[in-house]
Design a protein around this motif. Structure first.
Motif, short mmCIF file in Angstrom:
data_model
loop_
_atom_site.label_atom_id
_atom_site.label_comp_id
_atom_site.label_asym_id
_atom_site.label_seq_id
_atom_site.Cartn_x
_atom_site.Cartn_y
_atom_site.Cartn_z
N VAL A 90 45.64 47.08 42.68
CA VAL A 90 44.58 47.49 43.58
C VAL A 90 43.23 47.09 42.99
O VAL A 90 43.09 47.03 41.76
N MET A 91 42.30 46.79 43.86
CA MET A 91 40.97 46.42 43.39
C MET A 91 39.95 47.33 44.07
O MET A 91 40.12 47.70 45.23
N VAL A 92 38.94 47.71 43.32
CA VAL A 92 37.86 48.51 43.90
C VAL A 92 36.55 47.79 43.60
O VAL A 92 36.29 47.43 42.46
N GLY A 107 33.52 32.38 37.86
CA GLY A 107 34.65 32.59 36.96
C GLY A 107 35.96 32.23 37.63
O GLY A 107 36.83 31.57 37.05
N CYS A 108 36.08 32.67 38.87
CA CYS A 108 37.30 32.40 39.62
C CYS A 108 37.45 30.91 39.90
O CYS A 108 38.53 30.34 39.73
N GLN A 109 36.36 30.28 40.28
CA GLN A 109 36.43 28.85 40.60
C GLN A 109 36.84 28.04 39.38
O GLN A 109 37.63 27.10 39.48
N ALA A 111 38.53 29.03 36.72
CA ALA A 111 39.92 29.27 36.33
C ALA A 111 40.90 28.60 37.28
O ALA A 111 41.97 28.15 36.86
N HIS A 112 40.54 28.53 38.54
CA HIS A 112 41.48 27.96 39.51
C HIS A 112 41.16 26.51 39.82
O HIS A 112 41.71 25.94 40.77
N LYS A 113 40.25 25.94 39.06
CA LYS A 113 39.85 24.54 39.24
C LYS A 113 39.44 24.25 40.69
O LYS A 113 39.92 23.31 41.31
N GLU A 119 35.83 28.80 47.72
CA GLU A 119 35.62 30.08 47.05
C GLU A 119 36.72 31.06 47.45
O GLU A 119 36.86 31.38 48.63
N PHE A 120 37.49 31.51 46.46
CA PHE A 120 38.45 32.58 46.75
C PHE A 120 37.69 33.89 46.93
O PHE A 120 38.07 34.74 47.71
N MET A 121 36.66 34.01 46.12
CA MET A 121 35.76 35.16 46.24
C MET A 121 34.51 34.66 46.92
O MET A 121 33.88 33.73 46.45
N LYS A 122 34.20 35.28 48.06
CA LYS A 122 32.95 34.90 48.75
C LYS A 122 32.02 36.09 48.67
O LYS A 122 32.45 37.23 48.82
N LYS A 139 33.94 39.36 48.52
CA LYS A 139 35.14 39.47 49.34
C LYS A 139 36.25 38.54 48.84
O LYS A 139 36.20 37.34 49.02
N PRO A 140 37.26 39.10 48.18
CA PRO A 140 38.43 38.30 47.80
C PRO A 140 39.47 38.39 48.92
O PRO A 140 39.15 38.82 50.01
N CYS A 141 40.70 37.99 48.66
CA CYS A 141 41.79 38.31 49.58
C CYS A 141 42.11 39.78 49.37
O CYS A 141 42.08 40.28 48.26
N LYS A 220 44.21 30.69 48.36
CA LYS A 220 43.37 31.89 48.50
C LYS A 220 43.40 32.65 47.18
O LYS A 220 44.18 32.31 46.28
N CYS A 221 42.60 33.71 47.11
CA CYS A 221 42.60 34.58 45.95
C CYS A 221 44.01 35.08 45.68
O CYS A 221 44.73 35.47 46.59
N ASP A 222 44.42 35.05 44.42
CA ASP A 222 45.80 35.41 44.08
C ASP A 222 45.91 36.67 43.24
O ASP A 222 47.00 37.04 42.80
N PHE A 223 44.80 37.35 42.98
CA PHE A 223 44.77 38.53 42.10
C PHE A 223 45.13 38.16 40.66
O PHE A 223 45.43 39.03 39.85
N CYS A 224 45.16 36.89 40.35
CA CYS A 224 45.36 36.43 38.98
C CYS A 224 46.57 37.04 38.26
O CYS A 224 46.40 37.65 37.18
N PRO A 225 47.75 36.91 38.81
CA PRO A 225 48.92 37.52 38.15
C PRO A 225 49.17 36.96 36.75
O PRO A 225 49.74 37.65 35.90
N LEU A 233 42.36 41.47 32.72
CA LEU A 233 41.78 41.63 34.05
C LEU A 233 41.68 40.28 34.75
O LEU A 233 41.58 39.24 34.09
N PRO A 234 41.66 40.26 36.07
CA PRO A 234 41.39 39.01 36.79
C PRO A 234 40.03 38.45 36.36
O PRO A 234 39.15 39.20 35.93
N TYR A 235 39.91 37.15 36.53
CA TYR A 235 38.68 36.48 36.07
C TYR A 235 37.43 37.07 36.71
O TYR A 235 36.42 37.26 36.03
N CYS A 236 37.50 37.35 37.99
CA CYS A 236 36.29 37.83 38.66
C CYS A 236 35.84 39.15 38.04
O CYS A 236 34.65 39.36 37.79
N ALA A 237 36.81 40.04 37.79
CA ALA A 237 36.46 41.35 37.25
C ALA A 237 35.87 41.22 35.86
O ALA A 237 34.88 41.87 35.53
S1 SF4 Z 1 41.35 38.20 41.63
FE1 SF4 Z 1 41.51 36.20 40.65
S2 SF4 Z 1 41.82 34.81 42.36
FE2 SF4 Z 1 41.05 36.70 43.24
S3 SF4 Z 1 38.82 36.40 43.33
FE3 SF4 Z 1 39.27 37.41 41.40
S4 SF4 Z 1 39.46 35.72 39.96
FE4 SF4 Z 1 39.62 34.84 41.97
#
Ligand code: SF4
Ligand code: SF4
Ligand code: SF4
Lengths: 327, 438
Positions: A90-92, A107-109, A111-113, A119-122, A139-141, A220-225, A233-237
């Motif tokens: 879960v993300m808050v 950060g997300c861009q 890592a995901h090249k 943008e996965f995160m907009k 806004k991620p997925c 799309k955003c994958d929650f960085c499994p 933590l995911p890159y964005c966080a």
């Molecule tokens: S959770 Fe991962 S894929 Fe989703 S926005 Fe954050 S860094 Fe990008």
């Protein structure tokens, strides 16, 4: 047999969790293990053995010292369908702290090249009503629990895992784009053409990293499994300097932004957490804390590159700001 | 005997004149241009289109929806004319079936043009999942193709046998082909019985199949959370829209074939008058659903709905929207309500207007909705706020239209478009004043 497995799982879970993401509540010292992991300040050669979960779901015992060198195994498309056992991610996102620093996006861009515009995160500039003051909304997925994208996918290339994560297998995707139209949150992007980086096969493809991407398929955003499996933590966080993005496990009822670890349910209760377009019934796993008691005025968010600012020029509130000479 | 000889001479397929050759050549050239453009798209990817992450379905999809809609004409003419045994249908039904066959085949092909990975088509069968409306399409389109082909084919059998005889001296090769396809038709009572029974079964089958096809097509949209699509009106809206597109196309094609093959004695003003009434009926029904779709949401004025509707009424697609409503629906209704409007030539222009309107209508259903997502389009390049097809998209789309016309042209060239046997039987029957069983 199955029973035994569950038993084992739950018995071991505690250890894994202590090690992993949702650390400090159960950790004696109260220090976040995430930051420990990141800085490598784990107890040195204490001889202490801890049990961790390998990517394929097995428990192994390792020396606490070697945790940082946790192997980054490749998760094949087949394995990636299972999800990390006993988790419910879960993300808050705390809107009161966001100032459009765009570090999550970058950060997300990286890592995901991803390319500049992918943008996965907009980060969007929102205004709830005419009187409401505008605010920034990352806004991620939403990794919906009732994901329309999964329902409409004709091939099962988009799938929902037990741990709540929605992923895409780009080796199966036929590029019909039906899932993109189905997503009410416009979370998905499409690879319209071929790019050189797609040919770089040095890193084997995994839906968990989405690298290398493929032409004619959806992302799309994958929650960085891949990070979650390492207890990170995911890159964005982790990139956000304001600690806007909390991430955690609903089962354990804990979320953390890397510096602060809190109870998920308490946070939502105390701060009036909500989900976007709740009435659609998609049941997102991303919650928002309303933009009250702001730490920054919204204008701080305009402190970005000219080119990026230009992308917001049609937003009514930006036009208004321009007229008032605030920009 | 004499009478039936002129009949065969009149109705047997004829070689193209100069105009026919030019027409066919032009269609072939456009088709080839489209194939080249498509190959280029496969090589370079869909970057050659003007689609983007928001407007991610463009004219490929709206063109597909147009083909599906137009292919409904076979089902609707059969439903309305064959089963009610309307006497005026004889010279019309086969043309309707030919249009259906051409359009549904092209629909099956065009949907693939929009696929990002056409090389993975097989994944639909290997990994297909029943709950996806795309899979419903994958099932119903081939089914409908088969039904349409059979419905065209079975009634042809006696005519093919006639043509075999007719061409046995002049074109032995052609005659042989007709012979093969006529499945040794002799016209014996037993054969007739089987044929009639088969036709009857298929004629009944095509109606639910046609309705399912149109509805599935509507569900491709209405199963999604999008303003303008998320509507319970969609199924009926699509069925009625398909009747308009189909009958409009029928009128146009009937006019051209009548002129090209000099069939004025067989397709008369009487038939146009009837077709005109048929078309105006479908238009009126469609108008009703359009009012449901475009006016009624204004009353509750949900914000998203109103934004979407205003976008159509006065936004970037407004000229197109009003053209489609007025040109494609209101004007045809007004003209066709007058007897003078139902003469062949005005009908031809109206038919053309209806077809063009129907094509753009599909575009208006698909794209503007995509440009009105729930969360605003922000922080993206300027070009993502709009969509207008690229050269590649136009060339490929025109090619698919040309191919549909090519299929129609080919079938018209080699098949008797007006059933010979049946017309002969009918003439016989009127002479002897006996009713004709269908
Ligand atoms: S959770 Fe991962 S894929 Fe989703 S926005 Fe954050 S860094 Fe990008
Ligand atoms: S936000 Fe969109 S892409 Fe993400 S799970 Fe929900 S519907 Fe699917
Ligand atoms: S584009 Fe790919 S992931 Fe999306 S619905 Fe189609 S096959 Fe599934």
């Amino acid at each position: 047999m199955a029973n035994k497995k569950t038993e084992n799982g739950s018995e071991n879970r505690r250890n894994f969790l202590r090690l992993g993401l949702m650390s400090s509540v159960s950790a004696v010292a109260g220090a976040s293990l995430i930051s420990n992991l990141a800085t490598g300040e784990e107890k040195k050669a204490s001889g202490e053995k801890v049990r961790v979960l390998t990517p394929d779901g097995k428990m192994v015992e390792v020396d606490a010292e070697s945790i940082n060198n946790y192997p980054e195994a490749v998760i094949t498309p087949e394995e990636s369908r299972k999800g990390i056992p006993d988790k419910k991610f879960v993300m808050v996102i705390d809107l009161s702290k966001c100032k459009n620093a765009r570090k999550c996006v970058e950060g997300c861009q990286k890592a995901h090249k991803l390319d500049d515009h992918q943008e996965f995160m907009k980060v969007q500039l929102m205004q709830n009503n005419e009187e409401g003051s505008p605010y920034w909304l990352p806004k991620p997925c939403f990794h919906c629990d009732e994901p329309p994208c999964v329902t409409v996918c004709p091939t099962g290339a988009t799938f929902k895992r037990d741990d709540g994560i929605v992923l895409i297998d780009n080796e199966r995707c036929i590029g019909c784009k039906f899932c993109i139209t189905s997503c009410p949150y416009s979370a998905r992007t499409f690879n319209w053409g071929h790019k050189e980086k797609f040919d770089d096969k040095s890193q084997p493809y995994s839906p968990e990293t989405q690298v290398p991407a493929a032409e004619g398929t959806v992302m799309k955003c994958d929650f960085c499994p891949d990070m979650l499996r390492q207890g990170k933590l995911p890159y964005c966080a982790s990139s956000c300097p304001m600690g806007v993005i909390y991430f955690g496990d609903k089962n354990e009822d804990i979320v953390t932004n890397g510096t602060e670890t809190v109870s998920f349910s308490q946070l939502i209760k105390d701060r009036g957490g909500y989900r976007h377009l709740e009435h659609l019934g998609t049941k997102p796993n991303v919650y928002y804390l309303p933009a009250v008691n702001r730490q920054f005025p919204v204008e701080r968010g305009f402190d970005v590159d000219e080119e990026i600012l230009d992308r917001y020029k049609d937003v009514p509130i930006v036009k208004e700001f321009k007229e008032q000479g605030k920009l | 005997m004499k009478a039936s000889d002129t009949l065969i001479n009149d109705l047997a397929p004829q070689k193209f004149g100069r105009k026919g050759v030019i027409w066919t050549t032009a269609l072939i050239i456009i088709s080839i241009a489209g194939i080249i453009a498509y190959i280029d798209q496969v090589i370079k990817g869909q970057v050659v289109t003007n689609m983007n992450d928001y407007a991610l379905w463009g004219i490929y999809i709206s063109n597909f929806v147009f083909f599906v809609a137009t292919s409904f004409v076979g089902a609707v003419t059969v439903a309305v004319l064959r089963l009610t045994d309307n006497a005026w249908r004889t010279p019309i039904v086969r043309i309707a079936e030919i249009i259906s066959v051409a359009c549904i085949i092209m629909a099956g092909l065009t949907i693939m043009i929009d696929m990002g990975r056409p090389d993975r088509l097989m994944n639909l069968f290997i990994h297909g999942r029943m709950q996806s409306p795309i899979i419903w399409d994958v099932i119903i389109i081939p089914t409908y193709i088969v039904i349409c082909l059979l419905l065209l084919y079975f009634p042809l059998l006696p005519d093919l046998a006639i043509l075999k005889k007719h061409f046995s001296q002049t074109h032995p090769k052609l005659s042989k082909w007709y012979g093969k396809f006529s499945l040794n038709w002799t016209g014996s009572d037993k054969q007739k019985k089987i044929q009639l029974k088969s036709i009857h079964i298929i004629a009944i089958l095509i109606i639910p199949a046609g309705f399912i096809l149109q509805t599935v097509d509507a569900w491709l949209f209405s199963t999604l959370f999008r303003v303008g699509w998320d509507s319970t009106n969609m199924g009926a809206y699509f069925i009625s829209g398909a009747s308009v597109a189909g009958v409009g196309a029928l009128v146009t094609v009937v006019y051209v074939i009548r002129k090209a093959n000099k069939l004025e004695n067989y397709i008369t003003e009487y038939h146009f008058d009837k077709l005109g009434k048929f078309l105006v009926l479908t238009c009126l029904i469609y108008l009703y659903f359009n009012i449901n779709e475009y006016v009624i949401p204004e009353f509750t004025s949900k914000k998203e709905e109103v934004t979407h509707l205003n976008h159509l009424y006065s936004g970037q697609y407004a000229p197109l929207f009003w053209f489609v409503i007025i040109g494609g629906l209101v004007i045809p209704i007004i003209v066709l309500l007058f007897k003078k409007g139902r003469k062949p030539l005005p009908m031809f222009y109206i038919g053309l207007l209806v077809v063009v309107g129907s094509w753009w209508k599909r575009f208006l259903i698909v794209t503007p909705t995509l440009l009105q997502p729930f969360l605003p389009i922000q922080g993206v390049p300027e070009s993502w706020h709009h969509y207008f097809p690229s050269i590649h998209e136009w060339v490929i789309t025109f090619a698919t239209l040309a191919m549909a016309l090519l299929i129609i042209t080919f079938l018209v060239r080699y098949l008797p478009i007006i059933p010979i046997q049946r017309t002969a039987d009918e003439q016989e029957a009127t002479k002897t004043n006996k009713p004709l069983s269908s």
